[in-house]
Design a protein around this motif. Structure first.
Motif, PDB file in Angstrom:
ATOM      1  N   UNK A 222      -2.373  13.188   6.447  1.00 30.32           N
ATOM      2  CA  UNK A 222      -1.383  13.648   5.465  1.00 30.32           C
ATOM      3  C   UNK A 222      -0.350  12.598   5.049  1.00 30.32           C
ATOM      4  N   UNK A 223      -0.021  11.661   5.921  1.00 36.44           N
ATOM      5  CA  UNK A 223       1.041  10.706   5.609  1.00 36.44           C
ATOM      6  C   UNK A 223       0.516   9.351   5.143  1.00 36.44           C
ATOM      7  N   UNK A 224      -0.792   9.262   4.852  1.00 36.62           N
ATOM      8  CA  UNK A 224      -1.397   8.033   4.343  1.00 36.62           C
ATOM      9  C   UNK A 224      -2.167   8.365   3.066  1.00 36.62           C
ATOM     10  N   UNK A 225      -2.025   7.508   2.075  1.00 36.87           N
ATOM     11  CA  UNK A 225      -2.759   7.707   0.821  1.00 36.87           C
ATOM     12  C   UNK A 225      -4.188   7.211   1.010  1.00 36.87           C
ATOM     13  N   UNK A 226      -5.082   8.123   1.338  1.00 36.96           N
ATOM     14  CA  UNK A 226      -6.481   7.748   1.566  1.00 36.96           C
ATOM     15  C   UNK A 226      -7.398   8.339   0.495  1.00 36.96           C
ATOM     16  N   UNK A 227      -6.820   8.767  -0.621  1.00 39.62           N
ATOM     17  CA  UNK A 227      -7.594   9.394  -1.684  1.00 39.62           C
ATOM     18  C   UNK A 227      -8.304   8.402  -2.572  1.00 39.62           C
ATOM     19  N   UNK A 228      -9.125   8.936  -3.454  1.00 41.55           N
ATOM     20  CA  UNK A 228      -9.920   8.138  -4.377  1.00 41.55           C
ATOM     21  C   UNK A 228      -9.356   8.231  -5.791  1.00 41.55           C
ATOM     22  N   UNK A 229      -9.923   7.424  -6.690  1.00 48.84           N
ATOM     23  CA  UNK A 229      -9.555   7.464  -8.103  1.00 48.84           C
ATOM     24  C   UNK A 229     -10.334   8.596  -8.777  1.00 48.84           C
TER      25      UNK A 229
ATOM     26  N   UNK B 119      -7.430  17.511  -4.880  1.00 50.19           N
ATOM     27  CA  UNK B 119      -8.077  17.384  -3.571  1.00 50.19           C
ATOM     28  C   UNK B 119      -8.653  15.986  -3.379  1.00 50.19           C
ATOM     29  N   UNK B 120      -9.316  15.461  -4.400  1.00 54.52           N
ATOM     30  CA  UNK B 120      -9.920  14.128  -4.308  1.00 54.52           C
ATOM     31  C   UNK B 120      -8.838  13.049  -4.302  1.00 54.52           C
TER      32      UNK B 120
ATOM     33  N   UNK C 165      -5.857  13.265  -3.085  1.00 56.46           N
ATOM     34  CA  UNK C 165      -5.199  13.273  -1.777  1.00 56.46           C
ATOM     35  C   UNK C 165      -6.112  12.771  -0.666  1.00 56.46           C
ATOM     36  N   UNK C 166      -7.417  12.810  -0.890  1.00 55.68           N
ATOM     37  CA  UNK C 166      -8.354  12.368   0.120  1.00 55.68           C
ATOM     38  C   UNK C 166      -8.780  13.467   1.068  1.00 55.68           C
ATOM     39  N   UNK C 167      -8.548  14.715   0.703  1.00 54.13           N
ATOM     40  CA  UNK C 167      -8.891  15.834   1.580  1.00 54.13           C
ATOM     41  C   UNK C 167     -10.394  16.048   1.706  1.00 54.13           C
ATOM     42  N   UNK C 168     -11.175  15.397   0.867  1.00 57.63           N
ATOM     43  CA  UNK C 168     -12.626  15.509   0.946  1.00 57.63           C
ATOM     44  C   UNK C 168     -13.216  14.529   1.959  1.00 57.63           C
ATOM     45  N   UNK C 169     -12.393  13.672   2.548  1.00 62.11           N
ATOM     46  CA  UNK C 169     -12.861  12.658   3.486  1.00 62.11           C
ATOM     47  C   UNK C 169     -12.584  13.084   4.931  1.00 62.11           C
ATOM     48  N   UNK C 170     -13.434  12.676   5.845  1.00 60.99           N
ATOM     49  CA  UNK C 170     -13.172  13.012   7.251  1.00 60.99           C
ATOM     50  C   UNK C 170     -11.999  12.249   7.851  1.00 60.99           C
TER      51      UNK C 170
END
Length: 152
Positions: free
Chosen positions: A46-53, A34-35, A37-42
């Motif tokens: 889905x088509x951009x890598x906005x996740x964290x390390x 989840x982290x 993929x970035x699903x914890x961020x507002x």
């Protein structure tokens, strides 16, 4: 007013630590996915890598419930005819406990180039020490039933 679409420059990446000691392997893996993929961020898109390390520590102490320690099989293929190999979870835990966490998380990520980019931001360590102190990682809340939010 138009919808905000994040760009690669506008995404701020943070570092998070997940302690797997005493936690179920699947719960740790789903939180890490989840982290990543970035699903914890507002600003999740889905088509951009906005996740964290994500840093997972104490991978050797992750718990498998039920009879999975004896029954769960990890399969890999050498590439040669008849080269399918199988190992039980208890053997994999003795040889390479990092592999258990990595495979669990990888299976929860997209099977695309974007998923590969997300997976590269995962760092898994057997013990409690990791070499990423300079990134000032934030601890992620434990993944237990008692830590879930209660409905008020």
């Amino acid at each position: 007013m138009s919808t905000f679409i994040p760009s690669a420059k506008s995404i701020e990446r943070r570092w998070h630590v997940i302690d797997a000691a005493g936690q179920s392997l699947g719960r740790v893996a789903s939180l890490a996915a989840k982290v990543l993929q970035g699903k914890h961020k507002p600003i999740y898109t889905p088509y951009i890598d906005c996740g964290d390390h994500v840093i997972v520590v104490n991978a050797a102490q992750a718990v498998l419930t039920g009879q999975k320690e004896e029954q769960k099989l990890y399969r890999y293929h050498s590439g040669y005819e008849g080269g399918l190999r199988e190992e039980r979870a208890k053997d994999v835990r003795q040889k390479n406990p990092v592999r258990m966490v990595e495979e669990a998380v990888r299976g929860m990520l997209p099977k695309t180039k974007l998923g590969e980019a997300m997976w590269r931001k995962l760092k898994v360590y057997v013990g409690a020490d990791h070499p990423h102190k300079a990134q000032k990682p934030r601890p992620v809340a434990n993944v237990t039933k008692s830590s879930k939010r209660e409905v008020a």
